[in-house]
Design a protein around this motif. Sequence first.
Motif, PDB file in Angstrom:
ATOM      1  N   ALA A   1       0.833  -1.208   0.000  1.00  0.00           N
ATOM      2  CA  ALA A   1       0.000   0.000   0.000  1.00  0.00           C
ATOM      3  C   ALA A   1       0.869   1.259   0.000  1.00  0.00           C
ATOM      4  CB  ALA A   1      -0.948  -0.004   1.199  1.00  0.00           C
ATOM      5  N   ALA A   2       1.970   1.242   0.735  1.00  0.00           N
ATOM      6  CA  ALA A   2       2.877   2.392   0.763  1.00  0.00           C
ATOM      7  C   ALA A   2       3.501   2.617  -0.613  1.00  0.00           C
ATOM      8  CB  ALA A   2       3.965   2.196   1.819  1.00  0.00           C
ATOM      9  N   LEU A   3       3.882   1.540  -1.293  1.00  0.00           N
ATOM     10  CA  LEU A   3       4.447   1.669  -2.641  1.00  0.00           C
ATOM     11  C   LEU A   3       3.409   2.255  -3.605  1.00  0.00           C
ATOM     12  CD1 LEU A   3       6.454  -1.675  -2.924  1.00  0.00           C
ATOM     13  CD2 LEU A   3       7.363   0.617  -2.472  1.00  0.00           C
ATOM     14  N   LEU A   4       2.171   1.811  -3.495  1.00  0.00           N
ATOM     15  CA  LEU A   4       1.100   2.367  -4.331  1.00  0.00           C
ATOM     16  C   LEU A   4       0.872   3.841  -4.001  1.00  0.00           C
ATOM     17  CD1 LEU A   4      -1.421  -0.617  -4.279  1.00  0.00           C
ATOM     18  CD2 LEU A   4      -0.039   0.168  -6.223  1.00  0.00           C
ATOM     19  N   CYS A   5       0.927   4.175  -2.728  1.00  0.00           N
ATOM     20  CA  CYS A   5       0.763   5.561  -2.297  1.00  0.00           C
ATOM     21  C   CYS A   5       1.899   6.424  -2.857  1.00  0.00           C
ATOM     22  CB  CYS A   5       0.742   5.611  -0.767  1.00  0.00           C
ATOM     23  SG  CYS A   5       0.253   7.192  -0.101  1.00  0.00           S
ATOM     24  N   PHE A   6       3.096   5.901  -2.835  1.00  0.00           N
ATOM     25  CA  PHE A   6       4.241   6.613  -3.402  1.00  0.00           C
ATOM     26  C   PHE A   6       4.001   6.882  -4.884  1.00  0.00           C
ATOM     27  CE2 PHE A   6       8.416   7.299  -5.107  1.00  0.00           C
ATOM     28  CZ  PHE A   6       9.129   7.907  -4.086  1.00  0.00           C
ATOM     29  N   GLY A   7       3.512   5.868  -5.595  1.00  0.00           N
ATOM     30  CA  GLY A   7       3.201   6.040  -7.014  1.00  0.00           C
ATOM     31  C   GLY A   7       2.157   7.117  -7.233  1.00  0.00           C
ATOM     32  N   TYR A   8       1.163   7.155  -6.364  1.00  0.00           N
ATOM     33  CA  TYR A   8       0.136   8.194  -6.449  1.00  0.00           C
ATOM     34  C   TYR A   8       0.758   9.573  -6.273  1.00  0.00           C
ATOM     35  CZ  TYR A   8      -3.415  11.416  -4.778  1.00  0.00           C
ATOM     36  OH  TYR A   8      -4.187  12.529  -4.582  1.00  0.00           O
ATOM     37  N   ILE A   9       1.616   9.726  -5.270  1.00  0.00           N
ATOM     38  CA  ILE A   9       2.258  11.018  -5.007  1.00  0.00           C
ATOM     39  C   ILE A   9       3.052  11.474  -6.225  1.00  0.00           C
ATOM     40  CG2 ILE A   9       3.990  12.199  -3.601  1.00  0.00           C
ATOM     41  CD1 ILE A   9       3.120  10.299  -1.279  1.00  0.00           C
ATOM     42  N   VAL A  10       3.804  10.568  -6.822  1.00  0.00           N
ATOM     43  CA  VAL A  10       4.595  10.907  -8.013  1.00  0.00           C
ATOM     44  C   VAL A  10       3.671  11.296  -9.171  1.00  0.00           C
ATOM     45  CG1 VAL A  10       6.176   9.978  -9.759  1.00  0.00           C
ATOM     46  CG2 VAL A  10       6.611   9.557  -7.337  1.00  0.00           C
ATOM     47  N   SER A  11       2.564  10.560  -9.327  1.00  0.00           N
ATOM     48  CA  SER A  11       1.653  10.879 -10.431  1.00  0.00           C
ATOM     49  C   SER A  11       0.992  12.245 -10.236  1.00  0.00           C
ATOM     50  CB  SER A  11       0.610   9.779 -10.626  1.00  0.00           C
ATOM     51  OG  SER A  11      -0.413   9.826  -9.656  1.00  0.00           O
ATOM     52  N   VAL A  12       0.730  12.608  -8.994  1.00  0.00           N
ATOM     53  CA  VAL A  12       0.179  13.935  -8.711  1.00  0.00           C
ATOM     54  C   VAL A  12       1.218  15.006  -9.044  1.00  0.00           C
ATOM     55  CG1 VAL A  12      -0.587  15.494  -6.853  1.00  0.00           C
ATOM     56  CG2 VAL A  12      -1.499  13.170  -6.985  1.00  0.00           C
ATOM     57  N   ALA A  13       2.471  14.738  -8.692  1.00  0.00           N
ATOM     58  CA  ALA A  13       3.534  15.697  -8.986  1.00  0.00           C
ATOM     59  C   ALA A  13       3.693  15.900 -10.496  1.00  0.00           C
ATOM     60  CB  ALA A  13       4.851  15.214  -8.388  1.00  0.00           C
ATOM     61  N   ILE A  14       3.573  14.840 -11.248  1.00  0.00           N
ATOM     62  CA  ILE A  14       3.750  14.927 -12.702  1.00  0.00           C
ATOM     63  C   ILE A  14       2.570  15.617 -13.376  1.00  0.00           C
ATOM     64  CG2 ILE A  14       3.901  13.550 -14.827  1.00  0.00           C
ATOM     65  CD1 ILE A  14       5.597  11.539 -13.162  1.00  0.00           C
ATOM     66  N   THR A  15       1.359  15.243 -12.965  1.00  0.00           N
ATOM     67  CA  THR A  15       0.159  15.782 -13.630  1.00  0.00           C
ATOM     68  C   THR A  15      -0.291  17.125 -13.067  1.00  0.00           C
ATOM     69  OG1 THR A  15      -1.359  14.643 -12.113  1.00  0.00           O
ATOM     70  CG2 THR A  15      -0.703  13.457 -14.144  1.00  0.00           C
ATOM     71  N   LYS A  16       0.170  17.460 -11.859  1.00  0.00           N
ATOM     72  CA  LYS A  16      -0.290  18.672 -11.154  1.00  0.00           C
ATOM     73  C   LYS A  16      -1.808  18.648 -10.984  1.00  0.00           C
ATOM     74  CE  LYS A  16       3.819  20.692 -11.074  1.00  0.00           C
ATOM     75  NZ  LYS A  16       4.709  19.562 -11.204  1.00  0.00           N
ATOM     76  N   ASN A  17      -2.319  17.442 -10.721  1.00  0.00           N
ATOM     77  CA  ASN A  17      -3.749  17.224 -10.543  1.00  0.00           C
ATOM     78  C   ASN A  17      -3.936  16.316  -9.334  1.00  0.00           C
ATOM     79  OD1 ASN A  17      -6.421  15.955 -10.805  1.00  0.00           O
ATOM     80  ND2 ASN A  17      -6.485  16.921 -12.819  1.00  0.00           N
ATOM     81  N   PRO A  18      -4.863  16.636  -8.401  1.00  0.00           N
ATOM     82  CA  PRO A  18      -5.068  15.801  -7.218  1.00  0.00           C
ATOM     83  C   PRO A  18      -5.450  14.348  -7.542  1.00  0.00           C
ATOM     84  CG  PRO A  18      -6.216  17.879  -6.968  1.00  0.00           C
ATOM     85  CD  PRO A  18      -5.713  17.826  -8.381  1.00  0.00           C
ATOM     86  N   LEU A  19      -5.992  14.114  -8.735  1.00  0.00           N
ATOM     87  CA  LEU A  19      -6.337  12.745  -9.119  1.00  0.00           C
ATOM     88  C   LEU A  19      -5.131  11.974  -9.645  1.00  0.00           C
ATOM     89  CD1 LEU A  19      -9.736  13.334 -10.961  1.00  0.00           C
ATOM     90  CD2 LEU A  19      -9.380  12.468  -8.639  1.00  0.00           C
ATOM     91  N   GLY A  20      -4.048  12.658  -9.868  1.00  0.00           N
ATOM     92  CA  GLY A  20      -2.847  11.997 -10.376  1.00  0.00           C
ATOM     93  C   GLY A  20      -3.085  11.382 -11.744  1.00  0.00           C
ATOM     94  N   VAL A  21      -2.601  10.186 -11.928  1.00  0.00           N
ATOM     95  CA  VAL A  21      -2.698   9.507 -13.213  1.00  0.00           C
ATOM     96  C   VAL A  21      -4.160   9.250 -13.618  1.00  0.00           C
ATOM     97  CG1 VAL A  21      -2.503   7.122 -12.392  1.00  0.00           C
ATOM     98  CG2 VAL A  21      -1.571   7.746 -14.610  1.00  0.00           C
ATOM     99  N   LEU A  22      -5.044   9.192 -12.633  1.00  0.00           N
ATOM    100  CA  LEU A  22      -6.464   8.981 -12.938  1.00  0.00           C
ATOM    101  C   LEU A  22      -7.053  10.165 -13.711  1.00  0.00           C
ATOM    102  CD1 LEU A  22      -7.692   7.401  -9.591  1.00  0.00           C
ATOM    103  CD2 LEU A  22      -7.104   6.230 -11.733  1.00  0.00           C
TER     104      LEU A  22
END
Length: 133
Positions: free
Chosen positions: A105-126
Amino acid sequence: MDYATVKLIHQGAVALSFAGFFVRGLAALAGAGWVRGRAARSLPHLVDSVLLLSALTLAWMLRIHPGSAPWLAAKVAGLVLYIGLGVVALRPGLPWRWRAAAWIAALLCFGYIVSVAITKNPLGVLSLAQPGA
């Protein structure tokens, strides 16, 4: 120091932090004794301090804060969750299944944080799956 340099330091610290947590988590789940050693417990704090300091510097340079940038607020919330899950994942006294689930779960959360940083969107990659995005 200019923005590009601080961003590079931040990205490097992100990579080191992720790699360190990934390896420590695997080793902890495998029962490796070195995970409880001084270096394994101290070095992550140094890396994470650089990570946090560079993040704060970037936010200051960009003149943003979590109240003015929803994506930044999402990153901060994700970070709090990531830290909590990481504590559970690396706690030796807890059942192996709990620690393994928290590590994943922590690894998935880390991925979410990175995706938010890249997209500049609270939904991240979604956010990329939204119509019109």
